[in-house]
Design an enzyme around this catalytic site. Structure first.
Site, mmCIF file in Angstrom:
data_model
loop_
_atom_site.group_PDB
_atom_site.id
_atom_site.type_symbol
_atom_site.label_atom_id
_atom_site.label_comp_id
_atom_site.label_asym_id
_atom_site.label_seq_id
_atom_site.Cartn_x
_atom_site.Cartn_y
_atom_site.Cartn_z
ATOM 1 N N SER A 64 -2.587 7.189 1.562
ATOM 2 C CA SER A 64 -3.543 6.659 0.574
ATOM 3 C C SER A 64 -4.572 5.703 1.165
ATOM 4 C CB SER A 64 -2.808 5.944 -0.558
ATOM 5 O OG SER A 64 -2.124 6.869 -1.362
ATOM 6 N N LYS A 67 -8.051 6.824 1.104
ATOM 7 C CA LYS A 67 -8.858 6.840 -0.125
ATOM 8 C C LYS A 67 -10.071 5.912 -0.030
ATOM 9 C CE LYS A 67 -4.883 7.980 -3.081
ATOM 10 N NZ LYS A 67 -3.791 7.398 -3.896
ATOM 11 N N TYR A 191 -8.151 16.641 0.404
ATOM 12 C CA TYR A 191 -7.369 15.453 0.058
ATOM 13 C C TYR A 191 -6.108 15.341 0.912
ATOM 14 C CZ TYR A 191 -4.436 12.218 -2.470
ATOM 15 O OH TYR A 191 -3.597 11.166 -2.781
ATOM 16 N N TYR A 243 -1.337 0.085 -5.285
ATOM 17 C CA TYR A 243 -0.684 0.823 -6.367
ATOM 18 C C TYR A 243 -0.520 -0.083 -7.585
ATOM 19 C CZ TYR A 243 0.318 4.042 -2.512
ATOM 20 O OH TYR A 243 0.216 4.886 -1.448
ATOM 21 N N VAL A 261 1.828 5.511 1.557
ATOM 22 C CA VAL A 261 3.279 5.723 1.562
ATOM 23 C C VAL A 261 3.854 5.939 2.955
ATOM 24 C CG1 VAL A 261 3.510 6.566 -0.804
ATOM 25 C CG2 VAL A 261 3.007 8.175 1.046
#
Lengths: 317, 317, 317, 317
Positions: A64, A67, A191, A243, A261
């Protein structure tokens, strides 16, 4: 600076045992096999000076953390208004893979680019006529920032590709609502490949430094992306980066940060926020500790970052 | 500083017309009668110097701005751990009066002290054996910060008390889940009275200054509340302070701020965040513009604050 | 029975104008092109006698009406306990394509076989090693009931297949939660092909008759499926058969029925429920009126069925 | 009929042990003290003949069973259109005390009169200028049906009144949305008093018989309420009567029934549905077994009713 080097090495050992309170992400075989006791940190200042400690040679996937990079790149490729028409910048309090809000808040625009739904939308907007072109553009952008070649870990990508049912559900839902800019399977390929890009803590610290520096690369002496995009990205990292523990991270650590993660955490300390630290004009921080908590954040990593931010008075608030 | 005074007065007039895009809150008669075209600002620096412009003599009620004051006071009264056991600090993306999450996220702990559910819980925790004692303690705390007496506007309180069905629903739900520290009607009395405390933009700027200053009152030269509580409060203001537009406010303005449906906005510019502004060591800002948007934020006020934060480079990110 | 024939023909004309209050389903080209003013009905009694009126030669696709047939077939193929372990039989009040509940009610078992999520799960359970085998088994089962060959309208199937993003989202979500019995794309192929099976009102009336008759085919004099499955199916039709207007349909019409967005409605009048009607020992009803309301039910069709059920006192309650 | 008397007594003993799988409702002291092993049944036919077995002298409170009686009375008092404008008749799949849907489905009309939100709305609509008048009207209506005086158990009412925070939350929310016809505390007083009305299994069977008989009292030979209201009530019992197990109850038992957390179950067997039973023209059934499952239904009671409905072929589908 030697003294600080010694300190930081001690801190890594001090917080390494917290890894026991977490576990390596189990749903991706390549992540599950990682050594949960590893912990590494790199801090890079605007003059290029670097402090490193722990398992710094370990390479890991961005997950992540990617992102924030794709968000910046999409803003460069398509312009901020185009991007913000397709993804909002509001925090949600929901888990990263939640689908509920796409239905409950019509017309289903994803709430922010840090949750999977929004990140998949962002990936679909990257320039390039094929997934490979989009990823190549992303890799080039990363290489410009880091100063060396990076690549996708094919094993991790394949492994995620074949278990990506939840992400596929998100992507097809986004497509149904009109929030994808390319075919579903292409957006997913981008992605999941961006998540599988391999990197180390120094690379992350370098990216963090450039974001901290409002898009200006202090070694290349170039403005890589607009200041406004950098500020917006840091705001997103504070409100949504960790998160659904982002609020607590902001409240108790107070730094723009993004976790993955894989156990990665990237933090950007703005130029004015660490006046009393060894980096009085800001810095970038990369941390790696693969044992994560149930929310998805590196347990030892968060403890280490909290300690450093407090010791060095880096809280931006 | 004369030059800046002139500028700020011009800016107020420049953004006053934006009030037309909003409306005074209609559900409270006393608010509905306000003049929607009013706009006022006060900025106070650590040396006590103040810049003011617009309708600065206008008095108005704190409404949701009070939530940050009661949160700070509850932390002082009960200690941070006690408070955080009863209210989380995570943003939600939901409207301020939403009840859904209390049921959908068991055991129903309110997500943050800036939404009504969390704020009512916080009010119930204030020291005092009765609503009046709790409110008296709050008024004393405000008076210590502001340096003058403040009081509850009884007409506004009565008006809100009789139409508080949605807040009563929240409070009874919280009681059912065990997240109220005193009887429902007492918590509501405290909550609605705190919302009805009357104040002006200078008062708000002063409170903002103390929060910006990590709890230290620069004129009294006293630490009024712990630095950690101040930092946490600023983090909360960034992640949740502007209702469900908080993310966009952080992304495009980048200041800890809290708004109220009276049209009030309080902002705290940390000591290190306005280096290039007329207040290089931080300041507090109070804004009043009663015409609000559908989310609950002063339309002209947000435009004015955005312009100032950009002009003076106050973005904390 | 002539008299009743006349009556039913008059009623069709009486309720045909209600079609103006609805529209043909627009998201499937083949459906959008239908004549919205059509209305047809067929009623078949246990002795095989049939009453028909309106545009009875019109053929149309089953759409959601197919859900009851696949549910029955899955129960025959796998046994009731196996099926009920993978899909519940509770009504939801949500729209037919809602995904929210799969996430909000862990572990994500679909609530009933009449919403898309549950129906896709049911399709995945049909016997057969490939989508084609599953569909062939379904067609054979239908042919046994109807007494003639039926087939998939390939144009409708292709059209739905390429716009099935929302259903794909549901299917991938189900797969992620472990509620699919075969690969996602196979389950979707079965589901969308079953929706595209072409039929007429007499065929539907025949299926309704067999369900009404607790699974016993009165002309073949064979028990086609177990009585318990038939009763359960009728209960499901009452509680969930008419999308999220099922409650109102039960309240004001009181018949087990299932509708589809093609404008099809199939009703099953149990043997004991029409004592005073021309079919004192039950019957099956097929209705077709392609102009549907926003919920998905044939407008003229529901009006016609309500009138008949009232006139002939068929309400099961 | 002697034979059936013996059978039914045996069945009570056969299913009594299932009580061990449940527990008395713990949140109301007066219910918590009940003997969990009790089980009783009464069945009354249209000729007034009655079969009883088990602990038939035990008195208990109606709790949610009262919801069907107040719904009928409200329809009589205000007319069906008035009532249906304020409460829908759609099942939800949610728990009886859920508040989520009032917010998520604007404008917040309660989905049906069998969940608490809808039932409180119905109570607020009863005729009478005060809670006492409303309750007196309700008691008179019950007495007309049962043929003897009934009264509110004050201890149970007081006990529920002081712990009704969740119901107060629902009521204040309804008031805020405009779905209450009288002040909140008055509606709650009516609602909680109706829940505390004391009754026995024969009384319930008698009410069930009248509902089964479409509102016609077979002993008084009077139409107590309109047939349409009776049919609608039976439909509601099937779609929503057994909390969020209504779907399964319809699927496996197939009778209009309503349960309460006191362990009460009232069932109405329509005139045409028990053709092969000892009551070929319908009957009413009252069951009491205070050990309930987590959903709120009497464990032994549901088992007993299922067995009887199957043995006597009473399933309406």
């Amino acid at each position: 600076m030697l003294d600080n080097h010694t300190k930081i090495a001690q801190w890594v050992e001090q917080f390494r045992p917290y890894a026991k309170e977490g576990n390596c992400a189990s749903y991706i075989p390549a992540l599950a096999e990682k050594n949960p006791n590893q912990l590494a940190i790199a801090v890079i200042g605007p003059d290029g000076s670097e402090m490193r400690a722990g398992d710094t040679t370990e390479r890991f996937t961005l997950q992540s953390v990617s992102k924030i990079v794709t968000f910046i790149l999409a803003c460069m490729d398509k312009g901020l208004p185009y991007v913000l028409e397709r993804v909002d910048v509001e925090p949600t309090g929901d888990t990263f893979n939640s689908i509920v809000r796409l239905e409950s808040h019509q017309p289903g625009k994803p709430f922010n680019p840090m949750i999977n739904a929004g990140a998949i939308t962002v990936s679909s907007m990257l320039s390039g006529d094929s997934p490979q072109e989009k990823i190549d553009n992303l890799l080039r952008f990363l290489e410009k920032m880091i100063g060396k070649k990076v690549s996708v870990n094919e094993e991790v990508f394949q492994s995620e590709w074949h278990t990506a049912n939840r992400n596929r559900a998100l992507a097809y839902y986004l497509m149904a609502s009109g929030y994808l800019d390319c075919p579903v399977e292409e957006a997913l390929e981008v992605y999941l490949k961006q998540c599988a890009i391999e990197i180390d803590v120094s690379d992350m610290a370098m990216i963090g430094l450039i974001i901290a520096n409002d898009g200006y690369h202090p070694l290349l002496k170039t403005q890589l992306f607009p200041k406004q995009v950098a500020k917006l990205t840091k705001a997103l990292m504070v409100t949504c980066g960790m998160y659904n523990a982002s609020g607590k991270f902001a409240a108790f650590i107070g730094l723009p940060a993004k976790s993955g993660v894989s156990g990665a955490i990237l933090a950007a300390v703005p130029s004015h926020a660490g006046l009393e630290s060894p980096f009085p004009t800001g810095c970038g921080i990369g941390i790696y500790g693969p044992a994560i908590d149930t929310i998805g954040n590196s347990v030892a990593g968060v403890h280490l970052l909290k300690y450093i931010a407090t010791e060095w008075n880096m809280n931006i608030f």
